[in-house]
Scaffold this motif. Sequence first.
Motif, PDB file in Angstrom:
ATOM      1  N   TRP A  46       0.857  -1.179   0.000  1.00 51.41           N
ATOM      2  CA  TRP A  46       0.000   0.000   0.000  1.00 51.41           C
ATOM      3  C   TRP A  46       0.895   1.232   0.000  1.00 51.41           C
ATOM      4  O   TRP A  46       1.817   1.330   0.807  1.00 51.41           O
ATOM      5  CB  TRP A  46      -0.896   0.007   1.231  1.00 51.41           C
ATOM      6  CG  TRP A  46      -1.921  -1.074   1.209  1.00 51.41           C
ATOM      7  CD1 TRP A  46      -1.818  -2.308   1.762  1.00 51.41           C
ATOM      8  CD2 TRP A  46      -3.190  -1.025   0.573  1.00 51.41           C
ATOM      9  NE1 TRP A  46      -2.949  -3.036   1.520  1.00 51.41           N
ATOM     10  CE2 TRP A  46      -3.819  -2.264   0.796  1.00 51.41           C
ATOM     11  CE3 TRP A  46      -3.872  -0.053  -0.150  1.00 51.41           C
ATOM     12  CZ2 TRP A  46      -5.083  -2.562   0.319  1.00 51.41           C
ATOM     13  CZ3 TRP A  46      -5.139  -0.343  -0.618  1.00 51.41           C
ATOM     14  CH2 TRP A  46      -5.732  -1.584  -0.394  1.00 51.41           C
ATOM     15  N   ASP A  49      -1.754   7.484  -2.135  1.00 56.16           N
ATOM     16  CA  ASP A  49      -2.444   7.730  -3.401  1.00 56.16           C
ATOM     17  C   ASP A  49      -2.147   9.156  -3.847  1.00 56.16           C
ATOM     18  O   ASP A  49      -2.479  10.103  -3.139  1.00 56.16           O
ATOM     19  CB  ASP A  49      -3.944   7.537  -3.215  1.00 56.16           C
ATOM     20  CG  ASP A  49      -4.719   7.583  -4.511  1.00 56.16           C
ATOM     21  OD1 ASP A  49      -4.158   8.042  -5.540  1.00 56.16           O
ATOM     22  OD2 ASP A  49      -5.879   7.174  -4.513  1.00 56.16           O
ATOM     23  N   LEU A  55      -5.944   8.754   1.178  1.00 56.73           N
ATOM     24  CA  LEU A  55      -6.039   7.336   0.827  1.00 56.73           C
ATOM     25  C   LEU A  55      -4.676   6.702   0.583  1.00 56.73           C
ATOM     26  O   LEU A  55      -3.694   7.377   0.275  1.00 56.73           O
ATOM     27  CB  LEU A  55      -6.868   7.165  -0.454  1.00 56.73           C
ATOM     28  CG  LEU A  55      -8.331   7.569  -0.391  1.00 56.73           C
ATOM     29  CD1 LEU A  55      -8.965   7.413  -1.765  1.00 56.73           C
ATOM     30  CD2 LEU A  55      -9.082   6.760   0.648  1.00 56.73           C
ATOM     31  N   ARG A  57      -3.182   3.511  -1.944  1.00 63.91           N
ATOM     32  CA  ARG A  57      -3.558   2.724  -3.128  1.00 63.91           C
ATOM     33  C   ARG A  57      -2.610   1.529  -3.195  1.00 63.91           C
ATOM     34  O   ARG A  57      -1.430   1.624  -2.902  1.00 63.91           O
ATOM     35  CB  ARG A  57      -3.436   3.563  -4.392  1.00 63.91           C
ATOM     36  CG  ARG A  57      -3.906   2.823  -5.643  1.00 63.91           C
ATOM     37  CD  ARG A  57      -4.023   3.726  -6.832  1.00 63.91           C
ATOM     38  NE  ARG A  57      -5.036   4.741  -6.657  1.00 63.91           N
ATOM     39  CZ  ARG A  57      -6.339   4.574  -6.915  1.00 63.91           C
ATOM     40  NH1 ARG A  57      -6.781   3.419  -7.349  1.00 63.91           N
ATOM     41  NH2 ARG A  57      -7.188   5.559  -6.741  1.00 63.91           N
ATOM     42  N   TRP A  64      -0.627  -0.204 -10.657  1.00 60.75           N
ATOM     43  CA  TRP A  64      -1.494   0.310  -9.602  1.00 60.75           C
ATOM     44  C   TRP A  64      -2.872  -0.303  -9.780  1.00 60.75           C
ATOM     45  O   TRP A  64      -3.404  -0.364 -10.881  1.00 60.75           O
ATOM     46  CB  TRP A  64      -1.591   1.835  -9.681  1.00 60.75           C
ATOM     47  CG  TRP A  64      -0.300   2.493  -9.342  1.00 60.75           C
ATOM     48  CD1 TRP A  64       0.596   3.029 -10.207  1.00 60.75           C
ATOM     49  CD2 TRP A  64       0.242   2.659  -8.038  1.00 60.75           C
ATOM     50  NE1 TRP A  64       1.673   3.528  -9.521  1.00 60.75           N
ATOM     51  CE2 TRP A  64       1.485   3.318  -8.187  1.00 60.75           C
ATOM     52  CE3 TRP A  64      -0.175   2.332  -6.755  1.00 60.75           C
ATOM     53  CZ2 TRP A  64       2.292   3.645  -7.106  1.00 60.75           C
ATOM     54  CZ3 TRP A  64       0.633   2.663  -5.685  1.00 60.75           C
ATOM     55  CH2 TRP A  64       1.845   3.307  -5.858  1.00 60.75           C
ATOM     56  N   THR A  68      -8.265   0.918  -2.913  1.00 59.36           N
ATOM     57  CA  THR A  68      -7.816   2.007  -2.038  1.00 59.36           C
ATOM     58  C   THR A  68      -8.358   1.757  -0.641  1.00 59.36           C
ATOM     59  O   THR A  68      -9.271   0.953  -0.451  1.00 59.36           O
ATOM     60  CB  THR A  68      -8.325   3.375  -2.527  1.00 59.36           C
ATOM     61  OG1 THR A  68      -9.736   3.366  -2.547  1.00 59.36           O
ATOM     62  CG2 THR A  68      -7.764   3.727  -3.897  1.00 59.36           C
ATOM     63  N   ARG A  69      -7.750   2.427   0.315  1.00 60.12           N
ATOM     64  CA  ARG A  69      -8.223   2.383   1.695  1.00 60.12           C
ATOM     65  C   ARG A  69      -7.807   3.672   2.386  1.00 60.12           C
ATOM     66  O   ARG A  69      -6.836   4.331   1.958  1.00 60.12           O
ATOM     67  CB  ARG A  69      -7.693   1.172   2.429  1.00 60.12           C
ATOM     68  CG  ARG A  69      -6.210   1.252   2.698  1.00 60.12           C
ATOM     69  CD  ARG A  69      -5.745   0.124   3.565  1.00 60.12           C
ATOM     70  NE  ARG A  69      -4.352   0.411   3.924  1.00 60.12           N
ATOM     71  CZ  ARG A  69      -3.586  -0.362   4.619  1.00 60.12           C
ATOM     72  NH1 ARG A  69      -4.044  -1.508   5.041  1.00 60.12           N
ATOM     73  NH2 ARG A  69      -2.363  -0.028   4.900  1.00 60.12           N
TER      74      ARG A  69
END
Length: 77
Positions: A46, A49, A55, A57, A64, A68-69
């Motif tokens: 991770w 982003d 976020l 990504r 990529w 997302t988180r």
Amino acid sequence: MTLYTLETLMADFAFLALMVGVVVGIFFLVKAKAKAAAPPPQVPDWYPDPADAALLRYFDGQRWTEATRPRDAPPNS
């Protein structure tokens, strides 16, 4: 009152043009360096982003993903 001769006036304009050119050149060099993208990471993980600072990504090692988180989410979510 000071009177400018044609030569003095032209020299002043040439100096001003040179200074403006230097400032514009520095501006574009700084802007170009800021735009230079870092190469993508090689390790799947991770990463921040670039489109949204809140976020993370996922990079799968080749590209990529759409996954997302939130940055503050636990690592296994």
